[in-house]
Design a protein around this motif. Structure first.
Motif, PDB file in Angstrom:
ATOM      1  N   PHE A 117       0.813  -1.206   0.000  1.00  0.00           N
ATOM      2  CA  PHE A 117       0.000   0.000   0.000  1.00  0.00           C
ATOM      3  C   PHE A 117       0.858   1.273   0.000  1.00  0.00           C
ATOM      4  CE2 PHE A 117      -3.509  -2.536   2.326  1.00  0.00           C
ATOM      5  CZ  PHE A 117      -3.959  -3.024   1.116  1.00  0.00           C
ATOM      6  N   ASP A 118       2.137   1.114   0.404  1.00  0.00           N
ATOM      7  CA  ASP A 118       2.983   2.311   0.493  1.00  0.00           C
ATOM      8  C   ASP A 118       3.982   2.373  -0.660  1.00  0.00           C
ATOM      9  OD1 ASP A 118       4.425   0.116   1.255  1.00  0.00           O
ATOM     10  OD2 ASP A 118       5.495   1.116   2.888  1.00  0.00           O
ATOM     11  N   THR A 153      -8.218  -6.361  -8.398  1.00  0.00           N
ATOM     12  CA  THR A 153      -8.699  -6.403  -7.012  1.00  0.00           C
ATOM     13  C   THR A 153     -10.088  -5.775  -6.946  1.00  0.00           C
ATOM     14  OG1 THR A 153      -8.448  -5.372  -4.831  1.00  0.00           O
ATOM     15  CG2 THR A 153      -7.205  -4.372  -6.602  1.00  0.00           C
ATOM     16  N   TYR A 204      -1.650   1.471  -4.693  1.00  0.00           N
ATOM     17  CA  TYR A 204      -1.999   0.113  -5.130  1.00  0.00           C
ATOM     18  C   TYR A 204      -3.354   0.096  -5.842  1.00  0.00           C
ATOM     19  CZ  TYR A 204      -3.673  -4.706  -4.742  1.00  0.00           C
ATOM     20  OH  TYR A 204      -4.212  -5.940  -5.019  1.00  0.00           O
ATOM     21  N   ILE A 231     -10.609  -9.387  -0.110  1.00  0.00           N
ATOM     22  CA  ILE A 231      -9.433  -9.572   0.756  1.00  0.00           C
ATOM     23  C   ILE A 231      -9.107 -11.062   0.786  1.00  0.00           C
ATOM     24  CG2 ILE A 231      -8.511  -9.244   3.072  1.00  0.00           C
ATOM     25  CD1 ILE A 231     -10.720  -7.069   3.456  1.00  0.00           C
ATOM     26  N   PHE A 247       2.061 -12.153   5.728  1.00  0.00           N
ATOM     27  CA  PHE A 247       1.495 -11.251   6.744  1.00  0.00           C
ATOM     28  C   PHE A 247       0.526 -10.234   6.123  1.00  0.00           C
ATOM     29  CE2 PHE A 247       5.440 -12.539   8.830  1.00  0.00           C
ATOM     30  CZ  PHE A 247       5.047 -12.688  10.148  1.00  0.00           C
ATOM     31  N   ASN A 248       0.213 -10.399   4.841  1.00  0.00           N
ATOM     32  CA  ASN A 248      -0.588  -9.364   4.188  1.00  0.00           C
ATOM     33  C   ASN A 248      -2.013  -9.308   4.713  1.00  0.00           C
ATOM     34  OD1 ASN A 248       1.487  -8.549   2.542  1.00  0.00           O
ATOM     35  ND2 ASN A 248       1.044 -10.112   1.018  1.00  0.00           N
ATOM     36  N   GLY A 249      -2.638  -8.136   4.506  1.00  0.00           N
ATOM     37  CA  GLY A 249      -4.046  -7.961   4.866  1.00  0.00           C
ATOM     38  C   GLY A 249      -4.326  -8.375   6.300  1.00  0.00           C
ATOM     39  N   ILE A 318     -15.519 -11.251  13.245  1.00  0.00           N
ATOM     40  CA  ILE A 318     -14.149 -11.741  13.012  1.00  0.00           C
ATOM     41  C   ILE A 318     -13.346 -11.569  14.299  1.00  0.00           C
ATOM     42  CG2 ILE A 318     -11.989 -11.270  11.764  1.00  0.00           C
ATOM     43  CD1 ILE A 318     -13.580 -11.970   9.511  1.00  0.00           C
ATOM     44  N   ALA A 387       1.380  -0.269   9.824  1.00  0.00           N
ATOM     45  CA  ALA A 387       0.670  -1.285   9.035  1.00  0.00           C
ATOM     46  C   ALA A 387      -0.839  -1.182   9.226  1.00  0.00           C
ATOM     47  CB  ALA A 387       1.171  -2.679   9.407  1.00  0.00           C
ATOM     48  N   LEU A 390      -2.556   1.674   7.540  1.00  0.00           N
ATOM     49  CA  LEU A 390      -2.808   1.520   6.102  1.00  0.00           C
ATOM     50  C   LEU A 390      -4.021   0.630   5.820  1.00  0.00           C
ATOM     51  CD1 LEU A 390       0.896   1.017   4.962  1.00  0.00           C
ATOM     52  CD2 LEU A 390      -0.529   2.993   4.468  1.00  0.00           C
ATOM     53  N   PHE A 394      -9.898   0.076   4.858  1.00  0.00           N
ATOM     54  CA  PHE A 394     -10.669  -1.078   4.371  1.00  0.00           C
ATOM     55  C   PHE A 394     -11.522  -1.716   5.469  1.00  0.00           C
ATOM     56  CE2 PHE A 394      -6.886  -0.572   1.810  1.00  0.00           C
ATOM     57  CZ  PHE A 394      -7.406  -0.562   0.532  1.00  0.00           C
ATOM     58  N   SER A 395     -11.112  -1.524   6.731  1.00  0.00           N
ATOM     59  CA  SER A 395     -11.873  -2.157   7.813  1.00  0.00           C
ATOM     60  C   SER A 395     -12.938  -1.220   8.388  1.00  0.00           C
ATOM     61  CB  SER A 395     -10.923  -2.618   8.921  1.00  0.00           C
ATOM     62  OG  SER A 395     -10.130  -1.539   9.354  1.00  0.00           O
TER      63      SER A 395
HETATM   64  C1  LIG Z   1      -8.504  -9.196  16.114  1.00  0.00           C
HETATM   65  C2  LIG Z   1      -8.759  -9.058  14.692  1.00  0.00           C
HETATM   66  C3  LIG Z   1      -9.543  -7.858  14.305  1.00  0.00           C
HETATM   67  C4  LIG Z   1      -9.691  -7.743  12.808  1.00  0.00           C
HETATM   68  C5  LIG Z   1      -9.598  -6.337  12.387  1.00  0.00           C
HETATM   69  C6  LIG Z   1      -9.465  -6.147  10.911  1.00  0.00           C
HETATM   70  C7  LIG Z   1      -8.121  -6.516  10.319  1.00  0.00           C
HETATM   71  C8  LIG Z   1      -7.957  -6.463   8.821  1.00  0.00           C
HETATM   72  C9  LIG Z   1      -8.216  -5.176   8.247  1.00  0.00           C
HETATM   73  C10 LIG Z   1      -8.180  -4.930   6.974  1.00  0.00           C
HETATM   74  C11 LIG Z   1      -7.664  -5.796   5.914  1.00  0.00           C
HETATM   75  C12 LIG Z   1      -7.938  -5.142   4.613  1.00  0.00           C
HETATM   76  C13 LIG Z   1      -6.930  -5.388   3.590  1.00  0.00           C
HETATM   77  C14 LIG Z   1      -7.358  -4.814   2.283  1.00  0.00           C
HETATM   78  C15 LIG Z   1      -6.884  -5.650   1.205  1.00  0.00           C
HETATM   79  C16 LIG Z   1      -7.102  -5.170  -0.146  1.00  0.00           C
HETATM   80  C17 LIG Z   1      -6.945  -6.345  -0.976  1.00  0.00           C
HETATM   81  C18 LIG Z   1      -5.845  -6.282  -1.982  1.00  0.00           C
HETATM   82  O1  LIG Z   1      -6.212  -6.067  -3.070  1.00  0.00           O
HETATM   83  S1  LIG Z   1      -4.075  -6.524  -1.849  1.00  0.00           S
HETATM   84  C19 LIG Z   1      -3.508  -7.352  -0.534  1.00  0.00           C
HETATM   85  C20 LIG Z   1      -3.299  -6.502   0.581  1.00  0.00           C
HETATM   86  N1  LIG Z   1      -1.971  -5.937   0.601  1.00  0.00           N
HETATM   87  C21 LIG Z   1      -1.407  -5.845   1.750  1.00  0.00           C
HETATM   88  O2  LIG Z   1      -1.952  -6.251   2.731  1.00  0.00           O
HETATM   89  C22 LIG Z   1      -0.041  -5.231   1.794  1.00  0.00           C
HETATM   90  C23 LIG Z   1       0.066  -4.389   2.991  1.00  0.00           C
HETATM   91  N2  LIG Z   1       1.457  -4.277   3.402  1.00  0.00           N
HETATM   92  C24 LIG Z   1       2.218  -3.236   3.123  1.00  0.00           C
HETATM   93  O3  LIG Z   1       1.824  -2.332   2.429  1.00  0.00           O
HETATM   94  C25 LIG Z   1       3.591  -3.238   3.773  1.00  0.00           C
HETATM   95  O4  LIG Z   1       3.990  -4.551   4.054  1.00  0.00           O
HETATM   96  C26 LIG Z   1       3.596  -2.424   5.085  1.00  0.00           C
HETATM   97  C27 LIG Z   1       3.498  -0.935   4.734  1.00  0.00           C
HETATM   98  C28 LIG Z   1       2.432  -2.812   5.992  1.00  0.00           C
HETATM   99  C29 LIG Z   1       4.875  -2.675   5.885  1.00  0.00           C
HETATM  100  O5  LIG Z   1       5.967  -2.232   5.157  1.00  0.00           O
HETATM  101  P1  LIG Z   1       7.456  -2.248   5.814  1.00  0.00           P
HETATM  102  O6  LIG Z   1       8.401  -1.783   4.746  1.00  0.00           O
HETATM  103  O7  LIG Z   1       7.458  -1.526   7.098  1.00  0.00           O
HETATM  104  O8  LIG Z   1       7.701  -3.731   6.131  1.00  0.00           O
HETATM  105  P2  LIG Z   1       7.815  -5.003   5.140  1.00  0.00           P
HETATM  106  O9  LIG Z   1       9.118  -4.982   4.407  1.00  0.00           O
HETATM  107  O10 LIG Z   1       6.602  -5.156   4.273  1.00  0.00           O
HETATM  108  O11 LIG Z   1       7.825  -6.145   6.211  1.00  0.00           O
HETATM  109  C30 LIG Z   1       8.821  -6.161   7.239  1.00  0.00           C
HETATM  110  C31 LIG Z   1       8.534  -7.360   8.123  1.00  0.00           C
HETATM  111  O12 LIG Z   1       7.266  -7.230   8.772  1.00  0.00           O
HETATM  112  C32 LIG Z   1       6.392  -8.286   8.393  1.00  0.00           C
HETATM  113  N3  LIG Z   1       5.049  -7.712   8.228  1.00  0.00           N
HETATM  114  C33 LIG Z   1       4.553  -7.099   7.154  1.00  0.00           C
HETATM  115  N4  LIG Z   1       3.297  -6.724   7.338  1.00  0.00           N
HETATM  116  C34 LIG Z   1       2.984  -7.067   8.604  1.00  0.00           C
HETATM  117  C35 LIG Z   1       1.828  -6.933   9.410  1.00  0.00           C
HETATM  118  N5  LIG Z   1       0.702  -6.384   8.940  1.00  0.00           N
HETATM  119  N6  LIG Z   1       1.878  -7.403  10.672  1.00  0.00           N
HETATM  120  C36 LIG Z   1       2.982  -7.996  11.159  1.00  0.00           C
HETATM  121  N7  LIG Z   1       4.110  -8.145  10.429  1.00  0.00           N
HETATM  122  C37 LIG Z   1       4.109  -7.709   9.182  1.00  0.00           C
HETATM  123  C38 LIG Z   1       7.000  -8.837   7.108  1.00  0.00           C
HETATM  124  O13 LIG Z   1       6.688 -10.167   6.861  1.00  0.00           O
HETATM  125  C39 LIG Z   1       8.484  -8.625   7.305  1.00  0.00           C
HETATM  126  O14 LIG Z   1       9.037  -9.645   8.077  1.00  0.00           O
HETATM  127  P3  LIG Z   1      10.592 -10.017   7.915  1.00  0.00           P
HETATM  128  O15 LIG Z   1      11.384  -8.757   8.134  1.00  0.00           O
HETATM  129  O16 LIG Z   1      10.722 -10.481   6.467  1.00  0.00           O
HETATM  130  O17 LIG Z   1      10.820 -11.088   8.910  1.00  0.00           O
END
Ligand SMILES: CCCCCCCC/C=C\CCCCCCCC(=O)SCCNC(=O)CCNC(=O)[C@H](O)C(C)(C)COP(=O)(O)OP(=O)(O)OC[C@H]1O[C@@H](n2cnc3c(N)ncnc32)[C@H](O)[C@@H]1OP(=O)(O)O
Ligand SMILES: NC(=O)C1=CN([C@@H]2O[C@H](COP(=O)(O)OP(=O)(O)OC[C@H]3O[C@@H](n4cnc5c(N)ncnc54)[C@H](OP(=O)(O)O)[C@@H]3O)[C@@H](O)[C@H]2O)C=CC1
Length: 515
Positions: A117-118, A153, A204, A231, A247-249, A318, A387, A390, A394-395
């Motif tokens: 997303f970023d 998407t 995105y 999602i 870890f997405n979404g 959820i 995270a 961003l 959506f939620s």
């Molecule tokens: C109790 C429950 C309650 C429920 C509440 C609701 C929850 C859900 C809500 C709403 C979901 C809606 C989602 C909408 C979806 C739309 C659909 C689609 O079309 S596409 C798919 C979606 N795409 C994404 O999800 C990408 C999102 N991610 C990003 O943009 C980046 O990863 C970002 C900005 C979040 C982080 O970027 P950085 O540069 O800081 O970090 P980085 O390089 O990505 O990751 C570093 C480490 O952190 C982990 N990580 C990444 N995201 C994480 C997260 N959300 N939580 C924990 N760890 C995470 C990674 O695996 C990585 O681990 P290592 O260093 O390799 O060991």
């Protein structure tokens, strides 16, 4: 009419994004349920010091392929990796490989994208739009091509509330944007990005909307299908329940909540959580590939692949099921007991962030410092806040997707195909799905062993005792401070103590009398 598996028999399939979450499930399902498919050409780049070959061998060793490995141990022979970097001119495919692909490919599944997303706009545009354009021009040269399936998407048009299965006019003419961004340096692009993306939340969704438009405009005579999943979550049934590898979404949110790190998040309890299992998306994608090739629709058919209109489930539900699932199957070494709450109120959320995120992080970091270790908790929370910030868009909202084409496609499948390529989400039992999803994050994302659950439970009990002790000590401390400063608190204290004393004397006296 031929069944889906019969159709894919003898076909050469080209897949982009095969090393990604959905791509891998697509490759697995094709090999398992269409065993007569001739070859899967997958476009792969070298990455993180690994060559293309090393990446593919790692990929096929993955647990996801266990079932297909059992059915046909030589399945990997059908996977033919082609070196390609999608953001390079000509997709960086060698002339030899280009010739090979153009002469034999029957069907293309275009899954590759940046889903961050970023992502800076220029990069998102290069991968999500320009690479799609280049793939389409390669597809135009393929004389045997029968279908081009583009994965988009459901949120490509998230600036609308009601989304039909049509390609909406683009926010800007893609060609004009590509031309103008070409000469701008990164800092200028960064500055104008918010103005360009307008009422969309990120680069995105914006670039995915442009990509759809490019597919429509530049497809020429190709038969096109566009799949728009909402999602995408862990698998429902195939190859086994709960498969997830990232870890997405919501997966990252579930894990953070299960580890007791995430305690509060902004989300609307009553908004529909439009999750869709990955195997459902892939079954629909393969069925759409078959339908597009066999029926050759004149215009691109769009499939909104969503659950909200058919079998709705809400974020509040959820939250409840995720929490109870992690209490039954706790994650190892939790930071605190899992207890996350969602709220749509900004101020309440800020309050809980302070009390339940920042304050414990501060105390834990203090403890780490005092014990000579490097503080890390505050940093983890800062990343988590980024995270979830961003995801909040959506939620916190609701959308209505029309999914008539999904129903239409189901109507065209034979009863057998309806079972093998099941995408009927009416049958989805959400509580069971969420339970398997949470277990999936534990087993496949965190690589935790299910046999360690008793130890994880023991750890949660320890955390509960720490919390009780901490609360009691805090109460005593606060009370002591009060007593020292206020005559009224002292009077209340003496009153309570004398009351207790009288009660005890009464109990003792009455028990002596009874004897
Ligand atoms: C109790 C429950 C309650 C429920 C509440 C609701 C929850 C859900 C809500 C709403 C979901 C809606 C989602 C909408 C979806 C739309 C659909 C689609 O079309 S596409 C798919 C979606 N795409 C994404 O999800 C990408 C999102 N991610 C990003 O943009 C980046 O990863 C970002 C900005 C979040 C982080 O970027 P950085 O540069 O800081 O970090 P980085 O390089 O990505 O990751 C570093 C480490 O952190 C982990 N990580 C990444 N995201 C994480 C997260 N959300 N939580 C924990 N760890 C995470 C990674 O695996 C990585 O681990 P290592 O260093 O390799 O060991
Ligand atoms: N996950 C979700 O919730 C949703 C996803 N989608 C769509 O589904 C599709 C697949 O998503 P998903 O599997 O989750 O995403 P992943 O991030 O898991 O996979 C992305 C794939 O694209 C490839 N890729 C990225 N950049 C390049 C590049 N420069 N050159 C070559 N290949 C590249 C990646 O390869 P590499 O391994 O080399 O990085 C990877 O195989 C996307 O089009 C996405 O928009 C739609 C709705 C929801």
């Amino acid at each position: 009419m031929a069944s889906i598996a019969d159709y894919y028999a003898g076909k050469n399939v080209l897949i982009t994004g095969a090393t990604g979450f959905m791509g891998k499930v697509l490759v697995e399902k094709l090999l398992r349920s269409c065993p007569e498919v001739r070859a899967l050409y997958i476009l792969v780049r070298p990455k993180a010091g690994q060559s293309m070959q090393e990446r593919v061998s790692d990929m096929i060793k993955c647990k996801l392929f266990d079932r297909v490995r059992e059915d046909s141990p030589d399945f990997h022979q059908k996977i033919i990796p082609i070196s390609s970097e999608l953001i390079q001119p000509g997709l960086a495919i060698s002339p030899g490989d280009q010739e090979r692909l153009t002469s034999c490919v029957h069907i293309i599944f275009h899954c590759a994208a940046t889903i961050r997303f970023d992502e800076p706009l220029k990069h998102a545009l290069q991968l999500n739009v320009i690479a799609t354009q280049q793939l389409l021009s390669l597809a135009q040269k393929m004389p045997h091509l029968q279908a081009f399936i583009h994965i988009s998407t459901a949120y490509a048009n998230c600036n609308r509330r009601h989304i039909d299965e049509v390609i909406y006019p683009p926010p800007v003419e893609p060609r004009k944007l590509i031309d103008s961004l070409e000469w701008m340096d990164d800092s200028i692009v960064r500055e104008i990005t918010p103005r360009l993306i307008g009422d969309r939340p990120n680069t995105y969704t914006y670039t995915k909307a442009l990509a759809e438009c490019v597919v429509q405009k530049e497809s020429g005579k190709l038969s096109i299908g566009i799949i728009r999943p909402s999602i995408v979550g862990a698998s429902w049934k195939e190859p086994f329940p709960g498969w997830i590898d990232n870890f997405n979404g919501p997966s990252g949110v579930f894990i953070a909540a299960g580890k007791g790190i995430l305690r509060t998040m902004r989300a609307n309890n009553d908004a529909v959580a439009d999750l869709i299992p990955v195997d459902v998306v892939i079954n629909l994608t393969l069925a759409a590939g078959w339908y597009t090739a066999v029926h050759r629709p004149k215009a691109a058919l769009v499939y909104n692949c969503t659950t909200g209109g058919i079998n709705p489930f809400h974020w509040g539900e959820i939250e409840h099921h995720v929490m109870s699932s992690f209490k039954r199957n706790p994650l190892e070494q939790a930071f605190r007991r899992p207890n996350a709450n969602i709220t749509s109120n900004y101020l309440i959320n800020q309050y809980w962030i302070l009390v339940s995120h920042r304050f414990p992080a501060l105390i834990y970091d203090l403890y780490l410092r005092l014990s000579g270790q490097k503080p890390q908790m505050m940093q983890i929370f800062n990343r988590l806040h980024k995270a979830i910030g961003l995801l909040e868009y959506f939620s916190s909202r609701d959308w209505e997707w029309n999914s008539e084409n999904m129903t239409m496609l189901m109507g065209h499948l034979s009863p057998e195909d309806r079972k093998t390529f099941n995408f009927d989400v009416r049958q989805l039992c959400w509580p069971e799905y969420i339970e398997n999803y949470c277990i999936g994050t534990k087993k496949y994302v965190l690589n935790e062993d299910m046999s360690d659950i008793p130890a994880a439970r023991q750890h949660l009990r320890k955390l509960r005792n720490i919390r009780y002790t901490f609360n009691t000590l805090s109460l005593v401390f606060i009370w002591r401070v009060f007593i020292a400063r206020s005559q009224m608190a002292r009077n209340i204290w003496y009153f309570v103590v004398s009351l207790c004393f009288k009660f005890l004397s009464f109990v003792r006296a009455s028990s002596t009398l009874a004897n």
